[in-house]
Design an enzyme around this catalytic site. Structure first.
Site, PDB file in Angstrom:
ATOM      1  N   PHE A  73      55.987 -26.321 -38.412  1.00  0.00           N
ATOM      2  CA  PHE A  73      55.407 -26.133 -37.083  1.00  0.00           C
ATOM      3  C   PHE A  73      53.951 -26.598 -36.998  1.00  0.00           C
ATOM      4  CE2 PHE A  73      54.779 -21.995 -39.199  1.00  0.00           C
ATOM      5  CZ  PHE A  73      53.403 -21.822 -39.045  1.00  0.00           C
ATOM      6  N   PHE A 136      52.930 -20.302 -45.229  1.00  0.00           N
ATOM      7  CA  PHE A 136      51.842 -21.266 -45.314  1.00  0.00           C
ATOM      8  C   PHE A 136      51.657 -21.678 -46.767  1.00  0.00           C
ATOM      9  CE2 PHE A 136      50.910 -19.085 -41.368  1.00  0.00           C
ATOM     10  CZ  PHE A 136      50.442 -20.092 -40.537  1.00  0.00           C
TER      11      PHE A 136
END
Length: 350
Positions: A73, A136
């Site tokens: 994303f 992440f």
């Protein structure tokens, strides 16, 4: 799924008939518990770690952000620049604030963040769905604290190291400049000549001025400069990223002692009692710029006087003349002429 565990005899009144057996093909995208915290997986830790990040540090890092199913994303790499932020100050989502604590420069880690520590039930409305768990992958480029000063590590010092550099000295040195991740920014060796500056004159960034002091000829040291003592938030376009910590490997090649603070010219010998007459070669009662320049240059060549090293000699002499030419008429009279110890504090001298 039998109707007794589905919608029973009546169905749902529209799409599902009564007594219908149902078949669901399920793909689990993610799951979390409201009590979950972040999960940190260290993917790579450097062998040496002089310090770990803490609340209040300013960090620069790269990241890839994905959902649990691998959907990308966001990525700092796609923007070709690091993400820069303070840690623990609420500038990023709570889970990232926590995940960036305790990292080393050069560390790579994976931080998994539940939605209540990320973008919550609503998501971002575009790339991140509501209630999504985020992953992440982080690569820490550097970090610093606004209270940091210059770090100096000397790795070679000659056995004879008596004369040390100080403010006002003219120094010549070689350097290799790099970022904390080892990326080379610049090197004097590639130009085949030294970098030459007058210490304390503002010719280099403040951190370099600090790092070059108290060195002797032949000494080698590493100087780490935080951005507030380097090139700041803006950096240098195309060369130094904004807010970058810089590493300089320095070798002092030569050093010429400067003049006392506030002086651009000094006498090395006793001053003649009739200095003005000596300057006034044609004895017309005033000293013009040529007479003045010739006289000062002669004192320097013969070793009787010294100009501040590292500056344009012509400009120094022009400034000295202007200071003596008090009425700015292009000539110095005997009444205008004064030595340093005869001057008031508000006026510069010869």
């Amino acid at each position: 799924m039998p109707p007794s565990l589905g919608y029973g005899e009546n169905g749902d009144g529209s799409d599902i008939p009564g007594q219908a057996s149902l078949v669901f093909d399920v793909v689990l995208l993610d799951l979390h518990n409201p009590k979950d915290g972040i999960t940190v997986e260290k993917l790579g830790v450097p062998e040496t770690c002089q310090r770990q990040s803490k609340v209040g540090d300013f960090i620069r890092y790269h990241y890839n952000g994905t959902l649990m199913d691998g959907t990308l994303f966001d990525s700092s790499y796609s923007r070709k620049r690091t993400y820069d932020t303070y840690i623990g100050k609420g500038y990023v989502i709570a889970g990232m604030d926590e995940g960036l604590l305790g990292v080393c420069v050069g560390e790579k880690r994976r931080v998994t963040i539940p939605p209540h520590l990320a973008y919550g039930e609503e998501g971002t409305g575009t790339e991140i769905p509501g209630s999504a768990v985020l992953i992440f992958d982080i690569d820490v480029i550097d970090f610093h604290n606004p209270s940091d000063t210059v770090e100096i590590t000397t790795f070679f010092k000659p056995s004879k190291c008596d004369v040390l550099s100080k403010k006002g000295d003219f120094v010549k040195y070689h350097y290799n400049a790099s970022l904390m991740d080892g990326t080379l920014i610049d090197s004097t060796h590639s130009y085949g000549k030294t970098y030459n500056v007058v210490l304390g004159s503002g010719q280099v960034v403040l951190g370099m001025d600090m790092g070059l002091k108290d060195m002797c000829i032949g000494e080698k040291r590493t100087v780490v400069i935080p951005p507030h003592l380097g090139y700041g938030e803006r950096g240098v376009e195309g060369e130094v990223p904004g807010s970058a910590v810089l590493v300089f490997d320095i070798e002092m090649i030569d050093l010429e002692e400067g003049l006392p603070d506030g002086y651009m010219f000094v006498w090395n010998s006793d001053i003649t009692p009739d200095l003005f007459t000596e300057m006034d070669k044609n004895l017309d009662g005033h000293v013009d710029p040529v007479e003045f320049s010739n006289y000062i240059n002669h004192q320097v060549v013969t070793g009787k006087g010294k100009l501040a090293p590292g500056f344009d000699a012509g400009k120094i002499i022009d400034n000295m003349f202007s200071n003596q030419d008090r009425n700015s008429d292009g000539k110095i009279t005997a009444d205008e002429f004064k030595l340093k110890d005869e001057e008031t504090k508000e006026h510069d001298e010869l």
